[in-house]
Design a protein around this motif. Structure first.
Motif, mmCIF file in Angstrom:
data_model
loop_
_atom_site.group_PDB
_atom_site.id
_atom_site.type_symbol
_atom_site.label_atom_id
_atom_site.label_comp_id
_atom_site.label_asym_id
_atom_site.label_seq_id
_atom_site.Cartn_x
_atom_site.Cartn_y
_atom_site.Cartn_z
ATOM 1 N N LEU A 1 41.095 46.356 39.051
ATOM 2 C CA LEU A 1 40.685 47.659 39.570
ATOM 3 C C LEU A 1 39.201 47.688 39.938
ATOM 4 C CD1 LEU A 1 41.583 50.625 39.953
ATOM 5 C CD2 LEU A 1 41.063 51.002 37.542
ATOM 6 N N ARG A 2 38.879 48.420 40.975
ATOM 7 C CA ARG A 2 37.468 48.652 41.336
ATOM 8 C C ARG A 2 37.293 50.124 41.677
ATOM 9 N NH1 ARG A 2 37.344 44.561 39.350
ATOM 10 N NH2 ARG A 2 36.493 42.564 40.019
ATOM 11 N N TRP A 3 36.096 50.593 41.425
ATOM 12 C CA TRP A 3 35.773 51.991 41.751
ATOM 13 C C TRP A 3 34.695 51.971 42.825
ATOM 14 C CZ3 TRP A 3 33.284 55.880 37.735
ATOM 15 C CH2 TRP A 3 33.110 57.138 38.354
ATOM 16 N N VAL B 1 38.393 29.830 35.344
ATOM 17 C CA VAL B 1 38.172 28.425 35.700
ATOM 18 C C VAL B 1 37.189 28.371 36.865
ATOM 19 C CG1 VAL B 1 39.251 26.264 36.431
ATOM 20 C CG2 VAL B 1 40.492 27.865 34.941
ATOM 21 N N GLU B 2 36.056 27.718 36.651
ATOM 22 C CA GLU B 2 35.004 27.727 37.667
ATOM 23 C C GLU B 2 34.696 26.346 38.215
ATOM 24 O OE1 GLU B 2 31.660 29.788 35.942
ATOM 25 O OE2 GLU B 2 32.700 31.715 35.926
ATOM 26 N N THR B 3 35.076 25.304 37.473
ATOM 27 C CA THR B 3 34.693 23.956 37.936
ATOM 28 C C THR B 3 35.909 23.037 38.015
ATOM 29 O OG1 THR B 3 34.338 23.069 35.720
ATOM 30 C CG2 THR B 3 32.472 24.193 36.748
ATOM 31 N N GLY C 1 40.528 31.734 38.498
ATOM 32 C CA GLY C 1 39.068 31.691 38.359
ATOM 33 C C GLY C 1 38.370 31.523 39.687
ATOM 34 N N TYR C 2 37.055 31.602 39.646
ATOM 35 C CA TYR C 2 36.237 31.526 40.852
ATOM 36 C C TYR C 2 36.418 30.207 41.576
ATOM 37 C CZ TYR C 2 33.866 35.717 39.029
ATOM 38 O OH TYR C 2 33.582 36.965 38.569
ATOM 39 N N LEU C 3 36.826 29.157 40.831
ATOM 40 C CA LEU C 3 37.048 27.862 41.484
ATOM 41 C C LEU C 3 38.033 28.039 42.636
ATOM 42 C CD1 LEU C 3 36.775 24.735 41.599
ATOM 43 C CD2 LEU C 3 38.669 24.632 39.956
#
Ligand code: C2E
Ligand code: CA
Ligand code: CA
Length: 761
Positions: free
Chosen positions: A541-543, A720-722, A739-741
């Motif tokens: 969710l985002r506002w 998980v980024e890497t 994850g951002y990965l």
């Protein structure tokens, strides 16, 4: 004379002394002893002759020729039955002699026998206390014996009446003292004062049995000021005369304290001229509540003893009831479990502390303490164990507090410490450290070592501060400590105050946000570790705040939970994300099996209509329920496992998947995990962070994967980024990753593009 009653309790004491050589002179059998104060020997002769002729028969007559001789005669131990007094003596003229003799022996009847036939004088004499006024010239000597006996009877009757009035007043005094509201000591003090005033006691005292039943505490003492210096202030039951009265529950009476081996300080007895002692146990329904005792300088009459005995009963009941009231009053302001001051007493103490603080510029600190995961102890070990833990925590807190501090139980697992007169807020922080150290050692509960932590919030205030505001501030700081990971202390400061103020505004704008469609959902892909394909997405969710831009859920979800707004907001997220997921499945062949994960908050789990809401969202979107996953954080599930299981079973019935979110940060016990109807574990980001670098993290993730698989669950790694992390996850056999990965949370159209491209990683 000494009389200790036999088997009878104190109530029967008067009967018990009957038949012993009681101190009362009943007079009926005793021979008449008449003192004639008269310088004319003829009169002496006439009196003697008249009395010997009378029915009494055994009268003895002593003649004193002067007032001085009369005084000497009265000084001897045995008082005459009656005095016949002439008003014209060699050493005394008029009524002066009468006054002097009455003062010496107030209870001996005096008949004026005079030559002066004056009405005024006669009236004055009777007013001063003479029983009769007889003019010598008009005496009928044949019936003179009657004059003497009438005088004696009149005197006895008036004395009896007086005594009855005094004794009735005594009982009334005690009754009034005990029925008035207020604390016990002053009431008992009025009773001992009345024993002195109405019963002619020299020293009157009342002891009350201590709560442990082992000692008698002196509560009231009147008379002989030399004895109120604390002697016998605490008497062990069974020791000394008083203690024995208590132990045996039997009265102890004597008209001969001089030489009584039980009264050790015989010098004192002699010095004070004490003659008698009466001690009564105060007993209610066979239960001892105290002891009442009195020393007097004269023998105690049966009537006095009877009055004391009945008052002893009255007093016992009164003490018992007042005790009960004191206990009730204590209960009203103390917590029954920990015996610590409760919330209302705490509030009162804090107000007083703030009122006092203006002397100098010292500070008052409020420390708000909440046990972390107390519910877990309650649930896993039982409420009795939880109670024991609370008691132990209370005791330890009391141990580190200074005597002037107040340690209170505020409610549930919340404690508050109020500390006064702190020089600065460094001291307040030190207090926080001292309190935190209380939790360094494990608590032993039911033979188990229990490590417990607490979150602490500290607020400091100055003179004139607002007690409620300080408590609120300390509470906010405590919440902050919880948010920051528990088991820590936070000091309330301006930023928290601002936050608190912001909360109020945010709450208003949250409602608006819902009405004005300011919420959006971002989607973050979930990827197969084995082949890099997109398996599903998580709805996040985002506002979109019109002024503040995009606000992260971490900043408003807690507030939405507090206010309950999370329920309508969550419902909206659910409908929106399920609608979106269904749209992808219809428009992209690659999305035929795409899953959708939606987060649920604790509050939503508590709402009974949750199942209807979920069922409704599924029905509206016509999505296959098995592609829907609901995520619940571990701590939410563990807070009330039974309730969780119940709610989850309902959801399972709808065939939706259930995930444990943030796994590893809560306190799941394996037995619980086994019971929960779940199908996915999401390993918390904090463990994924160190994968490939921290040996521990690899071990933990490996263990969780093994555990999950053993329970037949799908295991997902979050954050998980890497590529290193991914490689490690693959090596450990983890099923899915997020994850951002792969991708941050993105707008729906970005996912659509990815699907269109048939993207994988
Ligand atoms: P969560 O359920 O654990 O969601 C994962 C959070 O980790 C998301 O934060 C996501 O943006 C973030 N994240 C994902 N990949 C990475 C990464 O590689 N590195 C790092 N550092 N972070 C990553 P987000 O979106 O800010 O959401 C925060 C939390 O707010 C969520 O944690 C969830 O507990 C809650 N939340 C979000 N949306 C909802 C909702 O609709 N309802 C409820 N009840 N809670 C929600
Ligand atoms: Ca989640
Ligand atoms: Ca998570």
């Amino acid at each position: 004379m000494e009389s200790t009653t036999g088997d009878r309790p104190g109530t029967d004491i008067v009967q018990a002394i009957d038949g012993s050589d009681a101190p009362v002179s009943t007079g009926d059998e005793a021979p008449l002893r008449v003192l004639v104060v008269e310088d004319d020997p003829d009169i002496g002769f006439l009196v003697r002759r008249a009395l010997s002729r009378s029915s009494a028969g055994k009268a003895s007559v002593v003649v004193a020729g002067t007032l001085a001789e009369a005084r000497a005669a009265l000084e001897t131990d045995e008082a005459p039955s009656c005095v016949l007094l002439d008003l014209g003596l060699p050493d005394s003229e008029g009524l002066d002699g009468l006054v002097q003799l009455i003062a010496m022996r107030p209870s001996v009847p005096i008949v004026i026998l005079t030559a002066l036939d004056e009405d005024d004088l006669a009236v004055r004499a009777v007013q001063l206390g003479a029983q009769d006024y007889v003019v010598k010239t008009s005496v009928d000597w044949r019936h003179f014996g009657r004059v003497v006996r009438y005088a004696i009877e009149r005197k006895r009757a008036s004395e009896a009446l007086e005594e009855r009035v005094r004794l009735a007043s005594f009982a009334a005094d005690v009754g009034v003292a005990l029925t008035e509201s207020g604390p016990l000591p002053p009431a008992l003090r009025r009773c001992t004062e009345s024993m002195i005033a109405r019963l002619g006691g020299a020293l009157a005292r009342i002891w009350v049995l201590s709560s442990n039943g082992e000692t008698l505490e002196l509560v009231a003492s009147s008379g002989l000021s030399s004895r109120t210096d604390g002697s016998h202030a605490r008497v062990p039951v069974g020791k000394f005369k008083i203690g024995r009265i208590a132990r045996t529950q039997r009265a102890h009476l004597t008209n001969q304290v001089l030489g009584d081996p039980e009264v050790h300080d015989q010098d004192w007895v002699r010095r004070e001229g004490l003659v008698s002692f009466a001690g009564y146990p105060l007993v209610v329904e066979g239960r001892l509540v105290g002891v009442m005792a009195m020393f007097a300088r004269q023998p105690l009459s049966q009537a006095v003893l009877r009055a004391m005995s009945s008052v002893a009963n009255q007093l016992a009941v009164g003490i018992d009831r007042k005790h009960g009231q004191d206990i009730l009053a204590h209960q009203a302001i103390h917590d029954a479990l920990t015996r610590l001051p409760n919330r209302s007493l705490l509030q009162d103490r804090l107000e007083h502390a703030l009122a006092r603080a203006d002397r100098g510029d010292s500070l008052v600190a409020v420390l708000f303490l909440d046990l972390d995961r107390f519910k877990y102890v309650n649930d896993s070990m039982g409420h009795a164990a939880g109670d024991k833990l609370l008691q132990a925590v209370g005791a330890r807190l009391s141990g580190v507090a200074r005597p002037s501090d107040t340690v209170a139980r505020f409610g549930g697992d919340e404690f508050v410490v109020v500390a006064e007169a702190l020089p600065d807020d460094v001291e307040a922080t030190r207090l926080g450290e001292r309190v935190s150290e209380v939790f360094a050692e494990p608590f032993e509960i039911d033979g188990r070592q229990l490590f417990v932590t607490a979150s602490l919030g500290i607020a400091v205030g100055r003179a004139g501060g607002d007690a409620d505001a300080m408590l609120r501030d300390a509470d906010s700081a405590m919440y902050r400590a919880k948010e920051l990971g528990r088991a820590r202390a936070e000091m309330f400061d301006e930023t928290l105050r601002v936050r608190a103020a912001q909360r109020v505004t945010i709450e208003g704008s949250l409602r608006q946000a819902l009405e004005q469609d300011q919420f959006t959902v971002l989607y973050q892909p979930l990827v197969s570790v084995a082949n890099g394909s997109m398996i599903g997405t998580e709805a996040l969710l985002r506002w979109r705040h019109p002024d503040q831009g995009v606000i992260s859920p971490a900043d408003f979800i807690p507030l939405a939970e507090e206010t309950g707004l999370i329920v309508p907001i969550g419902e909206w997220v659910l409908k929106e994300s399920l609608r979106q997921a269904d749209e992808w499945r219809r428009t992209h062949p690659a999305a035929a099996n795409l899953g959708i994960s939606v987060n649920l908050s604790a509050r939503q789990l508590l709402v009974p209509s949750l199942i209807d809401v979920v069922a409704g969202a599924i029905g509206e979107s016509r999505i296959d329920p098995s592609s829907v996953h609901l995520e619940l954080t571990e701590s939410v599930l563990m807070d009330d496992v039974d309730l969780s299981i119940e709610s989850l079973l309902g959801l399972r019935y709808l065939k939706v998947g259930l995930s444990v979110d943030d796994f590893g940060t809560g306190y799941s016990s394996l037995s619980y995990l086994k019971r929960l109807p779940i199908d996915t574990l999401k390993i918390d980001r904090s463990f994924v962070d160190g994968l490939g670098t921290e040996a521990h993290d690899s071990a933990i993730v490996g263990a969780v994967v093994a555990l999950g698989h053993a329970l037949g669950l799908t295991v997902v790694a979050e954050g998980v980024e890497t590529v290193e992390q991914l490689a490690e996850l693959r090596a450990l056999g983890c099923d899915q990753a997020q994850g951002y990965l792969f991708s941050p949370p993105v707008e729906a159209h970005v996912i659509s593009e990815l699907l269109a491209r048939g993207a994988g990683w």
